[in-house]
Motif scaffolding. Structure first.
Motif, PDB file in Angstrom:
ATOM      1  N   ILE A 180     -49.112 -36.213 -62.801  1.00 39.76           N
ATOM      2  CA  ILE A 180     -50.099 -36.794 -61.890  1.00 39.76           C
ATOM      3  C   ILE A 180     -49.381 -37.421 -60.703  1.00 39.76           C
ATOM      4  CG2 ILE A 180     -51.919 -38.523 -61.622  1.00 39.76           C
ATOM      5  CD1 ILE A 180     -52.773 -36.336 -63.496  1.00 39.76           C
ATOM      6  N   GLU A 235     -42.927 -37.957 -57.381  1.00 39.71           N
ATOM      7  CA  GLU A 235     -43.419 -36.869 -58.224  1.00 39.71           C
ATOM      8  C   GLU A 235     -42.660 -35.569 -57.971  1.00 39.71           C
ATOM      9  OE1 GLU A 235     -45.823 -40.127 -58.595  1.00 39.71           O
ATOM     10  OE2 GLU A 235     -45.677 -39.058 -56.685  1.00 39.71           O
ATOM     11  N   PRO A 276     -57.358 -37.933 -60.323  1.00 38.80           N
ATOM     12  CA  PRO A 276     -56.917 -38.754 -61.450  1.00 38.80           C
ATOM     13  C   PRO A 276     -57.910 -39.853 -61.826  1.00 38.80           C
ATOM     14  CG  PRO A 276     -55.142 -38.462 -59.854  1.00 38.80           C
ATOM     15  CD  PRO A 276     -56.390 -37.934 -59.215  1.00 38.80           C
ATOM     16  N   HIS A 286     -61.480 -39.377 -65.185  1.00 37.01           N
ATOM     17  CA  HIS A 286     -60.804 -39.237 -66.475  1.00 37.01           C
ATOM     18  C   HIS A 286     -61.332 -38.057 -67.278  1.00 37.01           C
ATOM     19  CE1 HIS A 286     -59.602 -43.787 -66.370  1.00 37.01           C
ATOM     20  NE2 HIS A 286     -59.113 -43.094 -65.367  1.00 37.01           N
ATOM     21  N   ILE A 330     -47.849 -39.701 -65.896  1.00 37.72           N
ATOM     22  CA  ILE A 330     -48.630 -40.362 -64.841  1.00 37.72           C
ATOM     23  C   ILE A 330     -47.661 -41.026 -63.874  1.00 37.72           C
ATOM     24  CG2 ILE A 330     -50.467 -42.016 -64.347  1.00 37.72           C
ATOM     25  CD1 ILE A 330     -51.320 -41.670 -67.327  1.00 37.72           C
ATOM     26  N   PRO A 357     -53.580 -44.988 -61.189  1.00 47.78           N
ATOM     27  CA  PRO A 357     -54.221 -44.426 -62.380  1.00 47.78           C
ATOM     28  C   PRO A 357     -53.856 -45.173 -63.667  1.00 47.78           C
ATOM     29  CG  PRO A 357     -53.232 -42.690 -61.056  1.00 47.78           C
ATOM     30  CD  PRO A 357     -52.736 -43.986 -60.512  1.00 47.78           C
ATOM     31  N   LEU A 358     -52.648 -45.726 -63.730  1.00 44.28           N
ATOM     32  CA  LEU A 358     -52.241 -46.485 -64.914  1.00 44.28           C
ATOM     33  C   LEU A 358     -53.032 -47.781 -65.019  1.00 44.28           C
ATOM     34  CD1 LEU A 358     -48.400 -45.919 -64.559  1.00 44.28           C
ATOM     35  CD2 LEU A 358     -49.829 -45.066 -66.434  1.00 44.28           C
ATOM     36  N   LEU A 394     -56.093 -44.615 -67.089  1.00 43.31           N
ATOM     37  CA  LEU A 394     -56.064 -43.184 -67.388  1.00 43.31           C
ATOM     38  C   LEU A 394     -55.359 -42.933 -68.723  1.00 43.31           C
ATOM     39  CD1 LEU A 394     -56.498 -40.199 -66.772  1.00 43.31           C
ATOM     40  CD2 LEU A 394     -54.449 -40.260 -65.307  1.00 43.31           C
ATOM     41  N   TYR A 453     -49.362 -38.959 -73.628  1.00 46.28           N
ATOM     42  CA  TYR A 453     -49.106 -39.276 -72.221  1.00 46.28           C
ATOM     43  C   TYR A 453     -47.912 -40.204 -72.105  1.00 46.28           C
ATOM     44  CZ  TYR A 453     -51.355 -43.787 -73.169  1.00 46.28           C
ATOM     45  OH  TYR A 453     -51.659 -45.026 -73.682  1.00 46.28           O
ATOM     46  N   ARG A 474     -44.007 -47.994 -63.334  1.00 53.19           N
ATOM     47  CA  ARG A 474     -43.794 -46.557 -63.121  1.00 53.19           C
ATOM     48  C   ARG A 474     -42.448 -46.397 -62.438  1.00 53.19           C
ATOM     49  NH1 ARG A 474     -43.382 -47.890 -57.677  1.00 53.19           N
ATOM     50  NH2 ARG A 474     -44.998 -49.404 -57.228  1.00 53.19           N
TER      51      ARG A 474
END
Length: 424
Positions: free
Chosen positions: A6, A12, A48, A51, A68, A73-74, A78, A89, A286
């Motif tokens: 994601i 990413e 995202p 859900h 993720i 989103p965290l 999600l 995940y 993250r």
């Protein structure tokens, strides 16, 4: 195995680049991805925030792990939704993601666990915040409590600036993120980024990195999401690294587990290395951006295996191997950043830049228009070099930048200056 990543930024792309080399991988999808990610993954249109749509995609495509990337989103849960659906995940739950979602939450945890950090106050109205401010010295730091895309932190050098920052937060300058404010003591020292994979019980440190937040040469001008980074960070000596694990990371993991909200994922500690030792500035939940780009250039282990070990709670039996080389990344940003960036300008010369040895170019905000590559964000490219030293890595990155033809963008020419200055 099939994997869904994601996100759409440089972080990413670096993760996708590393994951694509795993022998465990069958198919890599990325939602929504970008023009560079499309070279190593199949980019898919997937929101995202929806859900149910993410879960449906995972079931339809036999996804065995969702990674993720971004924080939003965290913080929105999600991971929780995927967990309820029985889909594995990588990342924390909504409750654990409050370590980034609320700066006040993290400051209170530091107080509870006796984690070294700046003195602070939390406020839900401007009047009480200003009363607290009146008794403090300047410079001082004013932070919007919630997620503000790296822009909700103001280092005020005068009381007038601090009061203006308080007013900006409560008047909606940072949206819902500013509905509560944290005011912190200003810490003097050298910043560093520290990462650890955490499976709820065990914390496994990654190599160190240091980024450049300010937009201008010599670390001047407004804060950004990051204009460049390098690894290793010389300030993170073995002694300092040991103290960070013992005084900051491990107490955080233990306290979160004790609260019934164990942290699983990657814990990113923004540190200030002061005269008295390391202190926590803030947590992110993250991988960092642009730190991930230099970490992935140095990682020798299988990233996918490491993320699976984290998700499955078996980090105590896992280790990571790293290259002795240094890595350095330079962010090329669109004109106007960190304000309103100019989008749609054409970027040329990437093919020539890619021919420079020991260089990878990670896309952060790009899109394709036929054969043309266009800027589509604030931070647009991360030109990343590797070498035996930070100086060699820097030379590789800037040699590649010299091949890129993009009048619509700019970059800092001094990334890595602290490390080079230490060298002598």
């Amino acid at each position: 195995m099939n994997l869904l990543l994601i996100g759409s930024g440089g972080r990413e792309h670096a993760l996708a680049w590393a994951l694509s080399a795993s022998p465990l991988l069958d198919k890599l999808y990325c939602a929504p991805g970008n023009a560079g990610i499309a070279d190593v993954a199949e980019c898919v249109r997937l929101d995202p925030a929806d859900h149910a749509a993410v879960i449906g995609f995972c079931r339809e495509h036999n996804i065995e792990l969702v990674v993720i990337g971004p924080e939003a989103p965290l913080v929105a849960g999600l991971g929780d939704a995927l967990g309820v659906a029985g889909i594995r995940y990588f990342g924390p739950t909504k409750a654990a993601a409050q370590l980034e979602g609320s700066k006040g939450f993290t400051k209170d945890l530091c107080r509870e666990a006796n984690i070294p950090t700046a003195a602070y106050g939390r406020f839900s109205d401007a009047a009480s915040a200003k009363t607290y401010l009146a008794a403090q010295s300047v410079p001082i730091v004013v932070k919007a409590d919630g997620l503000a895309a790296g822009k909700g932190v103001i280092i005020a050098t005068t009381r007038e600036e601090a009061e203006a920052a308080i007013d900006a937060c409560f008047s909606g300058a940072f949206g819902a993120a500013g509905s509560e404010v944290v005011i912190e003591e200003f810490l003097d020292g050298e910043e560093a980024s520290f990462f650890a994979l955490c499976d709820g019980e065990t914390a496994l440190p990654l190599v160190s990195a240091q980024d450049h937040k300010r937009v201008g040469e010599g670390d001047t001008g407004p804060n950004t999401g990051g204009m460049g980074a390098y690894s290793p960070a010389p300030v993170m000596t073995p002694e300092i690294t040991d103290r960070v694990m013992r005084e900051i990371i491990v107490p955080t993991v233990e306290t979160m587990a004790k609260r019934g909200t164990p942290f699983k994922g990657v814990l990113f500690a923004g540190l200030m290395i002061t005269a008295s030792g390391p202190k926590l500035i803030e947590y992110n939940v993250r991988f960092g951006d642009p730190e991930t780009q230099v970490l992935m250039m140095r990682l020798k282990s299988d990233l996918l295996a490491a993320l699976l070990a984290t998700a499955d709670g078996v980090l105590k039996d896992f280790d990571l191997r790293w290259s002795e080389d240094a890595a350095l990344t330079v962010v090329m940003a669109a004109n106007g950043y960190p304000g309103t960036p100019t989008k749609g300008t054409e970027i040329k010369g990437l093919e020539a830049a890619k021919l420079i040895p020991d260089v990878e170019i990670f896309h952060a905000g790009t899109r394709r228009d036929g054969d043309r590559l266009l800027a589509d964000g604030g931070r647009v490219l991360n030109v990343t070099g590797r070498g035996r030293t930070v100086a060699e890595a820097r030379d590789a990155a800037y040699a590649a930048i010299a091949k890129i033809d993009w009048p619509g963008g700019f970059y800092r020419s001094d990334i890595g200056w602290r490390a080079l200055q230490r060298r002598g």
